[in-house]
Write an enzyme that holds these catalytic residues in place. Structure first.
Site, mmCIF file in Angstrom:
data_model
loop_
_atom_site.group_PDB
_atom_site.id
_atom_site.type_symbol
_atom_site.label_atom_id
_atom_site.label_comp_id
_atom_site.label_asym_id
_atom_site.label_seq_id
_atom_site.Cartn_x
_atom_site.Cartn_y
_atom_site.Cartn_z
ATOM 1 N NE ARG A 172 -3.934 -2.648 -3.673
ATOM 2 C CZ ARG A 172 -3.956 -1.414 -4.169
ATOM 3 N NH1 ARG A 172 -4.780 -1.128 -5.151
ATOM 4 N NH2 ARG A 172 -3.161 -0.476 -3.701
ATOM 5 N NE ARG A 176 8.565 -7.398 -8.149
ATOM 6 C CZ ARG A 176 8.470 -6.403 -7.283
ATOM 7 N NH1 ARG A 176 9.205 -6.393 -6.174
ATOM 8 N NH2 ARG A 176 7.663 -5.393 -7.530
ATOM 9 N NE ARG A 252 -11.721 -2.085 8.011
ATOM 10 C CZ ARG A 252 -11.992 -2.413 9.258
ATOM 11 N NH1 ARG A 252 -13.252 -2.451 9.680
ATOM 12 N NH2 ARG A 252 -11.018 -2.691 10.105
ATOM 13 N NE ARG A 283 -0.282 1.467 5.567
ATOM 14 C CZ ARG A 283 -0.519 1.623 4.290
ATOM 15 N NH1 ARG A 283 0.237 1.018 3.383
ATOM 16 N NH2 ARG A 283 -1.513 2.369 3.851
ATOM 17 C CD GLU A 304 -2.538 3.177 7.398
ATOM 18 O OE1 GLU A 304 -1.535 3.753 6.938
ATOM 19 O OE2 GLU A 304 -3.316 2.508 6.700
ATOM 20 C CE1 TYR A 360 -6.779 -0.198 -2.450
ATOM 21 C CE2 TYR A 360 -7.423 -2.481 -2.174
ATOM 22 C CZ TYR A 360 -6.578 -1.431 -1.879
ATOM 23 O OH TYR A 360 -5.529 -1.644 -1.024
ATOM 24 C CG ASP A 362 -3.654 2.153 -6.507
ATOM 25 O OD1 ASP A 362 -4.080 2.179 -5.344
ATOM 26 O OD2 ASP A 362 -3.078 1.165 -7.004
#
Ligand code: UDP
Length: 395
Positions: A172, A176, A252, A283, A304, A360, A362
């Site tokens: 995911r 770069r 989760r 996070r 979180e 999963y 999005d």
């Protein structure tokens, strides 16, 4: 024709809208929560006026022009670029891993090609086709980066050894070899100006659609719904639909702890990740930064935490470990059999969305799939054909 759609998240709302526009029908959308929009729900924080993503940050990103055009029919999107930072024992770094991260982490000033070569030399060349998350990371970026940015975070996020997770979870995230620090690489990105709930409210605002909040669907009621509804589309967890008879699928869940603060700006960014295992949260998000077009004197900030889903917790991330997939297979078979029971005087049942297909997914792919599934349902109804049970092949 009368439909019952269980769940008012994106999958349910898009499907309801599409059916309402295409068919002479009545649609009830039930949700056990007191609000629509599922885990995308946004609301203004009473204390600060900040628009809060109550179930965690949602940044819309897609390469599908169809999906992008579709969602913008129901609300204005403002540009938003997610530029995540990571606080580690070795300093603060830019995510996703990019040229700045690599150069700062290794104390170098490499150009793109040099960095690519360098990271390749760090990677574990003995790994052929990576079979799990850890192998994928070690092959791509080597142990140093893996252990600093991914290992601890992933153990906290998923509650298991990264060797147990599929390589696809890491895929995911891009690596770069330039200074692009945009977390997503999709051409269309943004956040609804008035939040996701207002957008989905517009989607559900149609004379053929009736939304009932605080209304829990009990699969045991199904027999009693014959004659009331012709087709049920269930977007909740598939294991719950079958009363967990074959076992529970692993999910989760996440929880949020508000940070008590009076400052105007707590962390200077929307999302900061904490990959260290010694820090219990994964996070911190500061929601005013998700709406940079608004001004607020105070701020709303949350830590979180990720935990295993307990009986009363909202499921978020499907774990999809090997035992889960075996259980899923059994539920899917039961769902297919259920189609045959339509003749036995029960409404037909279809399953749609992240929880019902246990993937999963999005937001944008979920919407794309709901649009496709709506087309198949509409064709089925018009042609008098059996209606599809699932939007996807079993994976
Ligand atoms: N991940 C990580 N460190 C980070 C961010 C992500 O190890 O700082 C891993 C983690 O396993 C996570 C996966 O990469 O589950 C995918 O990250 P993404 O940001 O896509 O997760 P989401 O936004 O869906 O929570």
């Amino acid at each position: 024709m009368k439909f019952l759609i269980v769940g008012a998240g994106f999958s349910g709302a898009v499907l309801a809208r599409q059916l309402a526009e295409a068919l002479d029908c009545r649609i009830e959308v039930w949700d056990e929560r007191e609000h629509i929009a599922g885990n995308c729900h946004t609301e203004r924080d009473a204390a600060t006026g900040v628009m809060v993503h109550r179930y965690g940050p949602h940044i819309f990103n897609t390469d599908s022009t169809e999906v992008w055009d579709y969602v913008r029919r129901f609300g204005e999107f403002r540009p938003f670029t997610n530029r995540v930072k990571a606080v580690t024992a070795r300093g603060v770094f830019s995510l996703p891993i990019n040229l700045l991260t690599i150069n700062q982490f290794f104390g170098k000033a490499m150009g793109p090609e040099e960095a690519r070569e360098f990271l390749r030399s760090q990677g574990d060349a003995s790994i052929g086709e990576p079979s799990n998350f850890e192998e994928q990371a070690l092959k791509m970026m080597g142990r140093d980066i893996y252990e600093t940015f991914f290992k601890g975070y992933t153990i906290k996020q998923w509650g298991c050894d990264p060797k147990e997770l599929p390589a696809s979870v890491l895929k995911r995230l891009p690596v770069r070899f330039n200074y692009d620090d945009n977390y997503y690489d999709k051409p269309h990105q943004g956040i609804p100006a008035e939040g996701y709930t207002a957008l989905m409210q517009n989607m559900l605002d149609h004379p053929r659609i009736e939304v009932r909040l605080g209304r829990r669907f009990e699969p045991a009621q199904l027999g009693g719904l014959a004659g009331v509804f012709d087709q049920v589309v269930f977007t909740g967890p598939i294991d719950a639909f079958f009363g967990h008879s074959e076992g529970r699928l692993g999910y989760r869940t996440v929880s949020f702890e508000r940070i008590d603060t009076d400052v105007e700006d707590f962390q200077g960014n929307a999302v900061i990740n904490y990959p260290e295992l010694s820090v219990p949260w994964t996070r911190i998000h500061e929601h005013k930064h998700f709406a940079p077009w608004e001004r607020h004197e105070r701020t709303a900030v949350f830590r979180e935490y990720s935990t295993e889903t307990g009986l009363e917790d909202a499921p978020y991330y499907p774990k999809r470990l090997a035992p889960d997939k075996a259980i899923l297979k059994r539920y899917r078979a039961m769902a297919e059999e259920h189609r045959c029971s339509v003749v036995a005087g029960r409404p037909g049942v279809s399953f749609l969305g992240r929880l019902a297909t246990y993937r999963y997914l999005d937001m944008a792919p979920a919407i794309g799939e709901a649009l496709d599934f709506a087309r198949r349902l509409i064709d089925g109804v018009r042609g008098g054909q059996p209606l599809p049970v699932f939007p996807n092949e079993e994976t």
